[in-house]
Design an enzyme around this catalytic site. Structure first.
Site, short mmCIF file in Angstrom:
data_model
loop_
_atom_site.label_atom_id
_atom_site.label_comp_id
_atom_site.label_asym_id
_atom_site.label_seq_id
_atom_site.Cartn_x
_atom_site.Cartn_y
_atom_site.Cartn_z
N ARG A 174 0.87 -1.18 0.00
CA ARG A 174 0.00 0.00 0.00
C ARG A 174 0.91 1.23 0.00
O ARG A 174 1.95 1.24 0.66
CB ARG A 174 -0.89 0.04 1.25
CG ARG A 174 -2.06 -0.93 1.24
CD ARG A 174 -3.17 -0.50 0.26
NE ARG A 174 -4.32 -1.38 0.32
CZ ARG A 174 -4.51 -2.46 -0.46
NH1 ARG A 174 -3.61 -2.78 -1.37
NH2 ARG A 174 -5.60 -3.20 -0.33
N GLU A 228 -4.10 7.70 -4.83
CA GLU A 228 -4.46 6.96 -6.05
C GLU A 228 -5.82 7.43 -6.54
O GLU A 228 -6.73 7.59 -5.71
CB GLU A 228 -4.48 5.46 -5.77
CG GLU A 228 -3.11 4.92 -5.42
CD GLU A 228 -3.11 3.41 -5.13
OE1 GLU A 228 -4.14 2.76 -5.31
OE2 GLU A 228 -2.05 2.91 -4.73
N HIS A 274 -1.70 0.42 -9.81
CA HIS A 274 -2.28 -0.52 -8.83
C HIS A 274 -2.91 -1.73 -9.56
O HIS A 274 -4.12 -1.95 -9.48
CB HIS A 274 -3.32 0.20 -7.95
CG HIS A 274 -3.58 -0.54 -6.67
ND1 HIS A 274 -3.90 0.09 -5.50
CD2 HIS A 274 -3.58 -1.86 -6.37
CE1 HIS A 274 -4.09 -0.80 -4.54
NE2 HIS A 274 -3.90 -2.01 -5.05
P1 NAP Z 1 -0.65 -11.51 4.88
O1 NAP Z 1 -0.59 -12.93 4.45
O2 NAP Z 1 -1.45 -11.13 6.06
O3 NAP Z 1 0.86 -11.01 5.04
C1 NAP Z 1 1.23 -9.84 5.69
C2 NAP Z 1 2.52 -10.13 6.44
O4 NAP Z 1 2.98 -8.90 7.02
C3 NAP Z 1 2.35 -11.14 7.58
O5 NAP Z 1 3.36 -12.12 7.47
C4 NAP Z 1 2.49 -10.30 8.83
O6 NAP Z 1 3.14 -10.97 9.90
C5 NAP Z 1 3.40 -9.18 8.35
N1 NAP Z 1 3.25 -7.97 9.16
C6 NAP Z 1 2.10 -7.36 9.51
N2 NAP Z 1 2.39 -6.25 10.22
C7 NAP Z 1 3.73 -6.19 10.31
C8 NAP Z 1 4.62 -5.28 10.92
N3 NAP Z 1 4.18 -4.20 11.60
N4 NAP Z 1 5.96 -5.53 10.81
C9 NAP Z 1 6.41 -6.60 10.15
N5 NAP Z 1 5.59 -7.51 9.55
C10 NAP Z 1 4.29 -7.29 9.64
O7 NAP Z 1 -1.21 -10.60 3.68
P2 NAP Z 1 -1.00 -10.80 2.11
O8 NAP Z 1 -2.13 -11.60 1.56
O9 NAP Z 1 0.39 -11.25 1.85
O10 NAP Z 1 -1.21 -9.29 1.63
C11 NAP Z 1 -0.34 -8.28 2.10
C12 NAP Z 1 -0.80 -6.91 1.67
O11 NAP Z 1 -0.57 -6.75 0.27
C13 NAP Z 1 -2.32 -6.66 1.81
O12 NAP Z 1 -2.66 -6.26 3.11
C14 NAP Z 1 -2.56 -5.56 0.79
O13 NAP Z 1 -2.46 -4.30 1.41
C15 NAP Z 1 -1.41 -5.71 -0.19
N6 NAP Z 1 -1.92 -6.13 -1.52
C16 NAP Z 1 -1.68 -5.31 -2.60
C17 NAP Z 1 -2.13 -5.67 -3.84
C18 NAP Z 1 -1.90 -4.80 -5.03
O14 NAP Z 1 -2.74 -4.77 -5.93
N7 NAP Z 1 -0.78 -4.12 -5.13
C19 NAP Z 1 -2.85 -6.87 -4.03
C20 NAP Z 1 -3.06 -7.68 -2.91
C21 NAP Z 1 -2.60 -7.30 -1.66
P3 NAP Z 1 2.50 -12.29 10.62
O15 NAP Z 1 2.64 -13.40 9.63
O16 NAP Z 1 3.33 -12.46 11.82
O17 NAP Z 1 1.06 -11.91 10.90
#
Ligand code: NAP
Length: 328
Positions: free
Chosen positions: A237, A266, A285
């Site tokens: 993000r 955005e 995006h």
């Molecule tokens: P996820 O599986 O929940 O992965 C997020 C990771 O970040 C988890 O491993 C979490 O740790 C870690 N985390 C959370 N807060 C943290 C912090 N303060 N410091 C260090 N690590 C931290 O989510 P995901 O499915 O991979 O998606 C991640 C993000 O990508 C989404 O929230 C979204 O904003 C973004 N996204 C963007 C697009 C795009 O179009 N560009 C598309 C999809 C998603 P834990 O494992 O310990 O909980």
């Protein structure tokens, strides 16, 4: 009583049809403004909402006294006041897993295009500037064998790291809230403090969700810690990064290049210098934006809201406590 749903994003006919078989649907194919009186009137009667890209505020929730569930067509839920939804017993459902691989493809696309200057050099060919064999001034940087630093090693982070480690022989460093021993074993990934990761990595890739903890996680201090040859990629993000600090770091040569899918504002402001910088690849995006994946995300959201409004547990529920609240 037939329950009512407000659909606030474009849905294809088959998804709308599926919803209409069970519910009354107020459909807003394109909603620019939540002050729209028709939208407000629909909200006042709605039991469910489905869509993405709308900032849902507690004030807006006050307008929706019957709301039981929201199905966002996204995995990220930074547009939603989760604690407030939970307090009101409103389920929030999202779309993890179905977009992981596509978003990781986009992350790796940014790594590759920024390193090999693919967009800049494709423009060079298009302009007709390719008049003789290219020279050193057009060379890029290797990707294979370079160190990949993942800030966040969740679903998408792991899928990008897997591409790097298994496909491109990249050593992987990661900083993440919790350790990931299975990925350490599978990919040889090493967990370290974020400062160490920033100093050691050739590619720094951000995949943490946006939250109060991660807003501006990467700023001037963090860019100064990176190698001058580092390539920075943000697929998470925009607000996870202090964009003014990123622009300054690129201008001052504190880092070499950036690949960005997301921005603080955005669509990107026309005043932003980022798309005009030759060492920046800026995408609108598109992380999950393929026909197949957007279809799967919409289907997941339709299934989530249908289950939730029938009193069944949705497939992907963000606020588990709201479920206890509704069903204890
Ligand atoms: P996820 O599986 O929940 O992965 C997020 C990771 O970040 C988890 O491993 C979490 O740790 C870690 N985390 C959370 N807060 C943290 C912090 N303060 N410091 C260090 N690590 C931290 O989510 P995901 O499915 O991979 O998606 C991640 C993000 O990508 C989404 O929230 C979204 O904003 C973004 N996204 C963007 C697009 C795009 O179009 N560009 C598309 C999809 C998603 P834990 O494992 O310990 O909980």
């Amino acid at each position: 009583m037939t329950k009512r749903i407000v659909a606030f994003s474009r849905l294809k006919d088959s998804h709308l049809e599926q919803l209409r078989q069970e519910f009354h649907v107020d459909y807003f194919e394109r909603l620019d403004n939540t002050d729209d009186p028709d939208f407000r009137a629909a909200l006042a009667q709605a039991h469910g909402m489905v869509g993405s890209g709308l900032r849902i505020t507690p004030e807006l929730l006050d307008e929706a006294p019957h709301l039981e569930a929201i199905a966002t067509i996204s995995v990220g839920y930074d547009n939603y006041p989760v604690d407030e939804l939970t307090r009101r017993g409103i389920l929030l459902c999202n779309t993890p897993d179905v977009l992981t691989e596509t978003t990781a493809d986009t992350g790796f696309l940014l790594i590759m295009t920024a390193a090999r200057r693919a967009v800049e050099l494709a423009e060079f060919v298009k302009r007709g500037d390719w008049q003789e064999s290219i020279g050193e001034s057009h060379f890029g940087s290797d990707v294979h064998g370079k160190t990949l630093g993942m800030i966040g090693l969740g679903r998408i982070g792991a899928a990008i790291a897997r591409r790097g480690a298994l496909g491109f022989g990249m050593p992987v460093l990661y900083s993440n809230a919790s350790p990931k021993p299975a990925l350490e074993k599978e990919l040889g990934a090493k967990r370290c403090e974020m400062d160490e990761l920033l100093a050691q990595s050739d590619f720094v890739c951000v995949t943490v969700p946006l939250s109060a903890d991660t807003e501006h996680l990467i700023g001037a201090r963090e860019f100064k810690l990176m190698k001058p040859s580092a390539i920075f990629v943000n697929i998470a993000r925009g607000k996870v990064v202090d964009e003014a600090a990123l622009i300054a770091a690129l201008e001052m040569g504190e880092i070499h290049a950036a690949g960005l899918d997301v921005f603080e504002q955005e669509p990107l402001s026309p005043e932003s210098p980022l798309p005009y910088m030759p060492n920046v690849v800026a995408l609108p995006h598109i992380g999950s934006a393929t026909h197949e994946t957007r279809d799967a995300m919409a289907q997941r959201s339709v299934d989530n809201i249908t289950l939730a409004l029938k009193g069944k547990r949705p497939i992907s529920l963000v606020n588990q406590d709201a479920w206890q609240h509704r069903h204890q």
